[in-house]
Design an enzyme around this catalytic site. Structure first.
Site, short mmCIF file in Angstrom:
data_model
loop_
_atom_site.label_atom_id
_atom_site.label_comp_id
_atom_site.label_asym_id
_atom_site.label_seq_id
_atom_site.Cartn_x
_atom_site.Cartn_y
_atom_site.Cartn_z
N TYR A 206 -6.21 6.69 4.60
CA TYR A 206 -6.38 5.43 2.90
C TYR A 206 -5.47 4.42 3.25
O TYR A 206 -6.16 3.22 3.43
CB TYR A 206 -6.17 6.60 2.45
CG TYR A 206 -5.74 5.05 1.06
CD1 TYR A 206 -7.03 4.92 0.56
CD2 TYR A 206 -5.09 4.80 0.63
CE1 TYR A 206 -7.17 4.25 -0.16
CE2 TYR A 206 -4.98 3.85 -0.59
CZ TYR A 206 -5.34 3.01 -0.52
OH TYR A 206 -5.44 2.02 -2.16
N GLU B 32 0.95 -1.03 -0.03
CA GLU B 32 0.20 0.04 0.25
C GLU B 32 0.54 1.69 -0.13
O GLU B 32 0.65 2.49 -1.30
CB GLU B 32 -1.09 -0.07 1.29
CG GLU B 32 -1.92 -1.24 0.76
CD GLU B 32 -2.85 -0.32 -0.23
OE1 GLU B 32 -3.01 0.48 -0.53
OE2 GLU B 32 -3.98 -1.50 -0.51
N ASP C 17 -9.90 4.66 -2.92
CA ASP C 17 -8.76 5.06 -3.93
C ASP C 17 -9.23 5.20 -5.49
O ASP C 17 -10.91 5.35 -5.56
CB ASP C 17 -7.38 4.15 -4.33
CG ASP C 17 -8.19 3.01 -4.76
OD1 ASP C 17 -9.17 2.73 -5.37
OD2 ASP C 17 -7.88 1.52 -5.73
#
Length: 350
Positions: free
Chosen positions: A128, A45, A146
């Site tokens: 996020y 990520e 996203d």
């Protein structure tokens, strides 16, 4: 009246069409109780921020070969990690990667937190990334928003508010669709849908599992969404880079300051980047200007560099000489590799 979108329909599609990723546990394996490694999810990520899956895969494989666990990464030399990161861009991520690995190792016994709040308290992990790790690694029902998911939500519900203004609305919609079970598979399914079916141009609506409930498809505006506010033109900055090689074949390089662009990375000595850069040669010698300018784009500005070269036995006032046998252009960030590519023919002629 159209039936509302169902997470079950998307999960059934994902079970058949999930993309293979080096960090991903396939849905069939996950159903057997094989859990993802939080370290690998976190690493992927962080790498995927501001770039693509295709660009990240080789970097991920290299990192996990060199440092298979977070404890291994925490023990790595800073310079080795920065060199392995070279080319991925946004180098503050690499510095935070090391900080986070060391906090997890020294303060948490090498175990990542299992809550979103605990994850978000770590260096470099924002809303996020904490949501992505919570969902994918721990199956918590956190919405992961996203660019792919924004596009899917905007089309599914025909949201015409432009981005980034629409983000809160799209997040609320994404959260409402996130199921309490198989949340990790669902999060990856929505991202896969946006990457392979609900693409920015020419979406394959005919084979989309959410074809029927999609309001943008029904209205004929799918390709127009999501709308985006007009971007401001990026300013242009200029600079000078100096490539010096001594008679022994060694190259003059410097480690850039920890703070700022390319912080902690190796690079060629040079001027500041601004509207009118002042020449700052690292050694008193005869410099020759390369005919071709180097151009590179960062997030907030375009950069144009003049490249100066010299082949001389001079004492530099910055940096240090790196022996040619240890010099690897691939260890340099992209803009510095461009400088080398522009300058190297000068040294091949000598």
């Amino acid at each position: 009246m159209r039936e509302p979108a169902s997470s079950d329909d998307l999960l059934a599609w994902y079970d058949r069409h999930a993309r293979q990723m080096p960090w991903r546990v396939p849905p069939q394996d996950r159903a057997k109780g094989i859990a993802p490694d939080p370290y690998r999810i976190w690493l992927s990520e962080v790498m995927l921020q501001q770039t693509t899956v295709a660009a990240v895969k080789d970097y991920f494989v290299k990192f996990t070969s060199l440092w298979p666990t977070v404890v291994d990464l925490a023990a790595a030399e800073d310079a080795d990690v920065m060199a392995a990161w070279a080319g991925l861009g946004y180098y503050a991520r690499a510095r935070n990667l090391l900080k986070c690995a060391r906090v997890v190792t020294t303060e948490l016994g090498g175990v990542f937190p299992t809550t979103r709040e605990g994850l978000q308290a770590l260096p470099g992990i924002g809303p996020y990334t904490s949501a992505a790790i919570s969902s994918i690694a721990y199956d918590l029902p956190e919405a992961v928003l996203d660019g792919n998911v924004e596009r899917v939500m905007a089309r599914l519900y025909a949201i015409e508010t432009p981005l980034p203004t629409a983000k809160p609305e799209l997040m609320a919609l994404a959260q409402a669709l996130t199921p309490p079970k198989r949340a990790g598979d669902y999060a990856q399914a929505v991202m896969d849908l946006g990457a392979t079916i609900c693409t920015p141009k020419n979406p394959a609506c005919g084979i989309c599992p959410w074809r029927d409930p999609c309001e943008a498809r029904a209205s004929g505006i799918a390709t127009e969404l999501p709308r985006k506010l007009a971007k401001k033109a990026k300013p242009v900055r200029r600079g000078i880079a100096y490539v010096l090689r001594n008679p022994a074949g060694d190259w003059l390089l410097e480690t850039r300051p920890e703070k700022g662009l390319l912080g902690g990375m190796l690079g060629w000595p040079g001027s500041e980047w601004n509207d009118a850069p002042v020449p700052t040669p690292p050694a008193d010698t005869d410099w020759e200007r390369v005919e071709v300018e180097v151009r590179h784009t960062f997030t907030h500005f375009h950069l144009i560099l003049d490249v100066m070269t010299a082949n001389a036995d001079s004492d530099p006032n910055v940096g240090k000489f790196v022996p040619h046998a240890k010099f690897r252009p691939t260890d340099l960030p992209t803009v510095m590799r461009k400088v080398f590519d522009a300058a190297k023919h000068r040294f091949e002629q000598n």
